[in-house]
Every structure is written in C-alpha cells, then in structure tokens.
Design an enzyme around this catalytic site. Structure first.
Site, PDB file in Angstrom:
ATOM      1  N   PHE A  43     -18.373 -97.783 -10.372  1.00 51.52           N
ATOM      2  CA  PHE A  43     -17.048 -97.137 -10.431  1.00 51.52           C
ATOM      3  C   PHE A  43     -17.101 -95.930 -11.346  1.00 51.52           C
ATOM      4  CE2 PHE A  43     -14.095 -99.983  -8.265  1.00 51.52           C
ATOM      5  CZ  PHE A  43     -14.945-101.038  -8.008  1.00 51.52           C
ATOM      6  N   TYR A  48     -14.714 -90.565 -16.386  1.00 49.35           N
ATOM      7  CA  TYR A  48     -16.026 -91.201 -16.378  1.00 49.35           C
ATOM      8  C   TYR A  48     -16.945 -90.569 -15.336  1.00 49.35           C
ATOM      9  CZ  TYR A  48     -14.986 -95.010 -19.610  1.00 49.35           C
ATOM     10  OH  TYR A  48     -14.709 -95.752 -20.726  1.00 49.35           O
ATOM     11  N   ASP A 134     -21.479-101.155 -14.406  1.00 49.03           N
ATOM     12  CA  ASP A 134     -20.747-100.111 -15.117  1.00 49.03           C
ATOM     13  C   ASP A 134     -21.463 -98.790 -14.893  1.00 49.03           C
ATOM     14  OD1 ASP A 134     -19.059-101.980 -16.245  1.00 49.03           O
ATOM     15  OD2 ASP A 134     -19.421-101.333 -18.315  1.00 49.03           O
ATOM     16  N   GLU A 226     -14.490-109.232 -18.273  1.00 47.17           N
ATOM     17  CA  GLU A 226     -15.697-109.873 -18.810  1.00 47.17           C
ATOM     18  C   GLU A 226     -15.396-111.304 -19.270  1.00 47.17           C
ATOM     19  OE1 GLU A 226     -19.003-107.804 -20.922  1.00 47.17           O
ATOM     20  OE2 GLU A 226     -17.953-108.640 -22.670  1.00 47.17           O
TER      21      GLU A 226
HETATM   22  N1  UDP Z   1     -14.182 -97.083 -15.713  1.00 44.69           N
HETATM   23  C1  UDP Z   1     -13.920 -95.849 -15.112  1.00 44.69           C
HETATM   24  N2  UDP Z   1     -12.965 -95.042 -15.640  1.00 44.69           N
HETATM   25  C2  UDP Z   1     -12.260 -95.383 -16.767  1.00 44.69           C
HETATM   26  C3  UDP Z   1     -12.537 -96.624 -17.390  1.00 44.69           C
HETATM   27  C4  UDP Z   1     -13.520 -97.445 -16.834  1.00 44.69           C
HETATM   28  O1  UDP Z   1     -14.536 -95.502 -14.110  1.00 44.69           O
HETATM   29  O2  UDP Z   1     -11.411 -94.610 -17.201  1.00 44.69           O
HETATM   30  C5  UDP Z   1     -15.193 -97.966 -15.104  1.00 44.69           C
HETATM   31  C6  UDP Z   1     -16.613 -97.444 -15.380  1.00 44.69           C
HETATM   32  O3  UDP Z   1     -17.466 -97.835 -14.337  1.00 44.69           O
HETATM   33  C7  UDP Z   1     -16.940 -98.181 -16.677  1.00 44.69           C
HETATM   34  C8  UDP Z   1     -16.322 -99.541 -16.401  1.00 44.69           C
HETATM   35  O4  UDP Z   1     -15.113 -99.253 -15.679  1.00 44.69           O
HETATM   36  O5  UDP Z   1     -18.327 -98.217 -16.919  1.00 44.69           O
HETATM   37  C9  UDP Z   1     -15.993-100.398 -17.632  1.00 44.69           C
HETATM   38  O6  UDP Z   1     -15.375 -99.631 -18.643  1.00 44.69           O
HETATM   39  P1  UDP Z   1     -16.183 -99.259 -19.967  1.00 44.69           P
HETATM   40  O7  UDP Z   1     -17.594 -98.958 -19.616  1.00 44.69           O
HETATM   41  O8  UDP Z   1     -15.411 -98.199 -20.706  1.00 44.69           O
HETATM   42  O9  UDP Z   1     -16.105-100.625 -20.804  1.00 44.69           O
HETATM   43  P2  UDP Z   1     -17.158-101.063 -21.925  1.00 44.69           P
HETATM   44  O10 UDP Z   1     -18.485-101.212 -21.275  1.00 44.69           O
HETATM   45  O11 UDP Z   1     -17.188 -99.988 -22.965  1.00 44.69           O
HETATM   46  O12 UDP Z   1     -16.590-102.347 -22.437  1.00 44.69           O
HETATM   47 MN    MN Z   2     -19.483 -99.978 -19.913  1.00 43.67          MN
END
Ligand code: UDP
Ligand code: MN
Length: 277
Positions: A43, A48, A134, A226
């Site tokens: 995503f 991002y 991610d 998660e």
């Molecule tokens: N994501 C995105 N846009 C956003 C927030 C999240 O595309 O504004 C997607 C992206 O693939 C990201 C995943 O959701 O890697 C999970 O969010 P994030 O990586 O910020 O969470 P973390 O790994 O820091 O807990």
């Molecule tokens: Mn992430």
C-alpha cells in the site's frame, strides 16, 4: 538443526526460518516442477507513495523471489503517480485504487479490508502464494522460496527475544485484540505476512471484522491491525515464522544471531508523512 543459537521450530512444529536453516538450491529444485506465481501486495497511500514506493519495488526486483513469476499489486489513491519500472521477464505490476482516509490508523487498518476484497477475486486466480508488506522498507538480501508456506508471519525485530508477558499485545479487555496473561506465542510484526491465497484471505477478513467490532465498542487496539494479527495467529498457529532477518531495523545493534538482513526498515518520518488526525 544447523542453528543451535536460535529457536528454529515452534512448540507446535512450525519452522522458524533463519539463515543456515535452508538450502536455496534444494528449494529451487523442489518448486521448479510447479507452476508457481507469487503475489506481493503493498500500500502506498498519500505521501507514502513518493517517499517509499520506488525503492521498495526496485529492491524487490533485485531480491524478492528472483527468477520466479511475481505480480506486484500496488494499492494507492493515485495510480498515475506509481513509478514505471522496467521489470524482469515474468514479473508484472498492477495497481488498485483505494480511497485515502483521514486518519493514518484507518489507512493502516483498512488494508485488511481492501486485501480481503482483492483476494476474493482477481488475486486468488492469478497467484498461489501472496505476501502483504508495508511500503516503508526495502530489500537488501535474498527473500526467496524459503519464506513460502500455507500461512507465514514474522518475528518483530524489537521483541523477538522478549518473553510474552513483556511484548506490546493489546491488554484492553474491551478490544477484540485482547490477549490475557499466558496468552500469545511470539510478538509478530504486521509489516510482512503471507501464505496461500485462501489462508491470507481468511486472516485479512478476520482481522477486519475484529477492527469493526472495536469500532462498534468505541475502542482501538494498541497497535491497530498488528494487535489483531497477533490475536489471530495466537488462535490460528502459523505454518511458518520468518526470523527478524526478514524485516530488520538497522538501528538495532546486530547480535550474532542476525547473520544477514533481507528486508530492512526505511527511515520513518511520521510527522511529515502521516495525515494529521
Ligand atoms: N500507509 C500508507 N499511507 C499512510 C499510512 C500508512 O500508505 O499515510 C501504509 C503503508 O504501506 C505503510 C503501512 O500502511 O507502510 C503501515 O503504516 P506505517 O508503516 O506508518 O506503520 P509502522 O510500520 O510505522 O507502524
Ligand atoms: Mn511500516
């Protein structure tokens, strides 16, 4: 058995994959007779996309299931902004439109819904195995057939040496993700999971139903989807677990047990990248 320094098998008999526990050549021969296509969903919504997607895909071309048929499924709110990469023969990229959400937590959690919908139809007809990742990470080493199984999850690089009482499971009894004392096996990182399509479909749908149940209760799990994934894999034991080699944070000092890194965390810039909520 070739690694004495780490746990290579769960109490319920599933392998935990570390460097030195598999032979890529034998795997190549085993899978060579099968007509295999592997999906990789990612995503990239809002900011991002520009920040992470190109490096994720470019390095996947170098390291993810090299030599095999791969379909990338990029879920984004701006398909036109997806970088056009030259892909190796047998590999293709498809984009899927999703709607941006006001809160970053909802983008993260809605992935479970969008995935369960997409897995229902097209993806399950096109690939046998699918990995969901991610985007804020990139490949630096081989991520290959050794990672395949009916259902696959990943040990979190920060918590893999902690006992279950100390890991950040959801502890709110009102959340569907709640895990009580004595519950939970390991702490799994939701940045990578996968398996056979119908199994991943079941996981994503269950997790999204749990998210909805929380919304009705007016609660949100500690680490969003998660937390629900950790509950799911406590109730449905994974067939394979990837060691933290498969999603390592290079900010952590490497001990001898981490002999290689395959996928690593990219720099986080929450304040600049995430939607204010
Ligand atoms: N994501 C995105 N846009 C956003 C927030 C999240 O595309 O504004 C997607 C992206 O693939 C990201 C995943 O959701 O890697 C999970 O969010 P994030 O990586 O910020 O969470 P973390 O790994 O820091 O807990
Ligand atoms: Mn992430």
């Amino acid at each position: 058995r070739s690694r004495q320094d780490v746990l290579t098998c769960t109490p319920w008999g599933s392998p935990i994959v570390w460097e030195g526990t598999f032979d890529p050549e034998i795997l190549r021969q085993e899978y060579g007779r099968r007509n295999l296509t592997i999906g990789l969903t990612v995503f990239a919504v809002g900011r991002y996309l520009e920040k992470y997607l190109e490096q994720f895909l470019e390095t996947a071309e170098e390291h993810f299931m090299v030599g095999w048929r791969v379909i990338y499924y990029v879920f984004t709110d701006r398909p036109g902004a997806v970088p056009r990469l030259g892909l190796a023969p047998g590999r293709q990229l498809q984009t899927r439109m999703v709607e941006n959400q006001k809160r970053w937590q909802d983008i993260s959690m809605m992935r479970m819904h969008w995935l369960s919908q997409a897995l229902d139809t097209a993806i399950c007809r096109e690939v046998q195995y699918v990995f969901c990742m991610d985007v804020d990470q990139f490949f630096v080493g081989a991520f290959g057939l050794e990672a395949l199984a009916e259902s696959v999850t990943l040990l979190h690089s920060y918590f893999y040496r902690w006992t279950r009482s100390y890991v950040p499971y959801d502890r709110n009894p009102r959340s569907a993700a709640f895990l009580g004392p004595g519950e939970g096996d390991f702490y799994y990182h939701a940045a990578v999971f996968g398996g056979l399509c119908p199994r991943v479909k079941n996981l994503t749908e269950s997790c999204f139903q749990a998210v909805l149940q929380d919304k009705r209760q007016g609660v949100e799990a500690r680490w969003q989807e998660e937390s629900h994934l950790n509950k799911y894999f406590w109730q449905h034991k994974p067939a394979k677990i990837l060691s933290p080699e498969y999603c390592w944070d290079q900010a952590i000092r490497r001990r001898g047990d981490i002999r290689v890194a395959r996928l690593v965390w990219a720099e986080k810039q929450y304040r600049r990248l995430r939607q204010a909520a």
